[in-house]
Design an enzyme around this catalytic site. Structure first.
Site, PDB file in Angstrom:
ATOM      1  N   TYR A 113      12.152   4.065  12.290  1.00  0.00           N
ATOM      2  CA  TYR A 113      11.090   5.065  12.309  1.00  0.00           C
ATOM      3  C   TYR A 113      11.498   6.263  13.155  1.00  0.00           C
ATOM      4  CZ  TYR A 113       8.326   1.135  10.522  1.00  0.00           C
ATOM      5  OH  TYR A 113       7.861   0.083   9.778  1.00  0.00           O
TER       6      TYR A 113
ATOM      7  N   LYS B  34      -6.160   3.141   7.134  1.00  0.00           N
ATOM      8  CA  LYS B  34      -7.339   2.607   7.773  1.00  0.00           C
ATOM      9  C   LYS B  34      -7.126   1.138   8.146  1.00  0.00           C
ATOM     10  CE  LYS B  34      -8.458   2.905   3.492  1.00  0.00           C
ATOM     11  NZ  LYS B  34      -7.275   2.156   3.038  1.00  0.00           N
TER      12      LYS B  34
ATOM     13  N   ILE C 262       0.830  -1.209   0.000  1.00  0.00           N
ATOM     14  CA  ILE C 262       0.000   0.000   0.000  1.00  0.00           C
ATOM     15  C   ILE C 262       0.861   1.254   0.000  1.00  0.00           C
ATOM     16  CG2 ILE C 262      -0.307   0.330   2.504  1.00  0.00           C
ATOM     17  CD1 ILE C 262      -3.371   0.718   1.737  1.00  0.00           C
ATOM     18  N   ALA C 263       2.078   1.169   0.525  1.00  0.00           N
ATOM     19  CA  ALA C 263       2.999   2.305   0.449  1.00  0.00           C
ATOM     20  C   ALA C 263       3.351   2.596  -1.006  1.00  0.00           C
ATOM     21  CB  ALA C 263       4.252   2.023   1.262  1.00  0.00           C
TER      22      ALA C 263
END
Length: 337
Positions: free
Chosen positions: A60, A99, A18-19
C-alpha cells in the site's frame, strides 16, 4: 490532475470481492483505474491482469507514492479502513473508503481531521445514497409526497454458512452483522429521521460468542419519528424498507441495491418508480467522487463527514447497548501491507 477523459485517476486498495464490484461500476464512468495496491505483488498482478490495470503495487505504501494516482478506493476489511485512509490522506491522495468508514467514532474523527488538514476529499462509500432510485425517493419525500415522516422500517439479512474464519464471523476482521450489514438500514434511517437516538438494541451472537449474527435496533429521530431496524448474517430477511408518513408511504424492495419502489399517496393509485443501473450501481459513487473533485469539494452532500461521524457514533451506542465486541488488540495492530 485528471486523465485524458477529464475524470480522476483511480487507485484501488485491496483485491477482495467488493474491489471487483467497484471495478465493474468504475469502467462505466469516464474515470479510469491506473494502479492497484495489495499486500502481495502476486495478488496485485492477478487483479491488474483481470481488469487491464497498468500498474500493480505489492504494498500500500508503493501505491500511496504513485504520482499517477489522484484518488484511492479502499476496499480492505473494516479494521484496516482507519490506518489505510490515514496512509493515503497523508500521502496527498483523495479517499473513498468502504463502509463502515471505521471501527468507531474516534477513528472516523481522526480520518476527518486528517482530510481537513490536508484539504483532501474523504467520502464513505455508502453507494445506496448515490443510486438514482434513492435520489428520486429523497426528492419525493422532500416535496411532501407522503407528508411528515412518522416511521421507518428497514431490514437487511443474508444467510451465510457459519465459518469462524469468514470475515463476517471473525472479530479480528471486524466481523458482525451490525458493522457489515447494519450500516445500511442505519444510514437510511438517518437520512429520513435525522439525528438518531438509540432507544434499545438486542442481538444474537455467533457460536463462539464473539460477534453478532443478528441485531435489532429501535431508534428515534430528532423529529420524534421512530425507526425499527434489523440486520442479520445467518438469516435471509426481506431486505425491504418502508418509509411511512402522515399522508402515505414508500416501499422499497432490496433497498440496499434498489432500482424499484412503490409510492402510496393517500387518495391516489400506487405509483411505481423504476431507476435502473447503467452497470452494477457502484458507478454512481465513483461519479459522485469525480463530481466533488471537479467542483473543488472535500466532502459529498450525499455522504458528508458529519453524517459518517454520526453513524459511527450511533453504532458505538448500539455496540454498548447490545454488549457487542468490536475492538480487540488485533484491531489496533493490523499491518498496512
Amino acid at each position: 490532475m485528471t486523465d485524458d477523459n477529464g475524470g480522476p485517476r483511480w487507485g484501488v486498495v485491496g483485491t477482495g470481492g467488493i474491489a471487483h464490484l467497484f471495478m465493474e461500476g468504475l469502467r462505466a464512468t469516464p474515470s479510469r483505474i491506473t494502479a492497484i495496491g495489495s499486500r502481495t505483488k502476486e495478488r496485485a498482478r492477478t487483479f491488474a491482469d483481470t481488469w487491464g490495470i497498468p500498474t500493480a503495487h505489492g504494498s500500500y505504501e508503493e501505491l500511496a507514492q504513485d504520482p499517477k494516482v489522484d484518488v484511492v478506493y479502499i476496499a480492505t476489511p473494516h479494521p484496516w479502513h482507519h490506518p489505510n485512509a490515514l496512509l493515503f490522506l497523508q500521502a496527498g491522495k483523495h479517499v473513498l473508503v468502504e463502509k463502515p468508514m471505521a471501527m468507531n467514532a474516534l477513528q472516523v474523527s481522526e480520518m476527518i481531521q486528517t482530510a481537513r488538514a490536508n484539504d483532501l476529499l474523504l467520502m464513505e462509500a455508502m453507494w445506496t445514497r448515490c443510486l438514482p432510485l434513492h435520489r428520486k425517493v429523497r426528492e419525493l419525500v422532500a416535496e411532501g409526497a407522503i407528508g411528515q415522516v412518522h416511521s421507518l422500517h428497514a431490514d437487511f439479512g443474508i444467510n451465510v454458512p457459519y465459518d469462524p474464519d469468514h470475515r463476517l464471523f471473525n472479530v479480528d476482521l471486524g466481523g458482525g452483522a451490525l458493522l457489515d450489514l447494519g450500516i445500511y438500514p442505519l444510514a437510511l434511517a438517518s437520512r429520513y429521521l435525522g439525528d438518531l437516538t438509540v432507544v434499545g438494541a438486542t442481538r444474537r451472537l455467533s457460536p463462539d460468542g464473539m460477534v453478532d449474527t443478528q441485531t435489532s435496533i429501535l431508534v428515534q429521530g430528532d423529529n420524534g419519528a421512530t425507526g425499527t431496524l434489523t440486520c442479520a448474517s445467518r438469516s435471509a430477511l426481506a431486505n425491504r424498507a418502508v418509509i411511512a408518513g402522515s399522508r402515505g408511504r414508500v416501499e422499497i424492495d432490496l433497498f440496499w441495491m434498489a432500482t424499484d419502489a412503490v409510492l402510496y399517496r393517500d387518495g391516489h393509485e400506487p405509483e411505481k418508480l423504476h431507476r435502473p443501473f447503467r452497470a452494477n450501481g457502484y458507478e454512481y459513487e465513483a461519479e459522485e467522487v469525480a463530481r466533488c473533485l471537479a467542483a473543488g469539494q472535500t466532502e459529498s452532500p450525499d455522504m458528508p463527514w458529519a453524517e459518517s461521524l454520526h453513524l459511527a457514533g450511533v453504532m458505538d451506542q448500539i455496540r454498548d447497548s447490545a454488549r457487542l465486541i468490536h475492538s480487540t488488540p488485533a484491531v489496533k495492530t493490523v499491518p498496512l501491507n
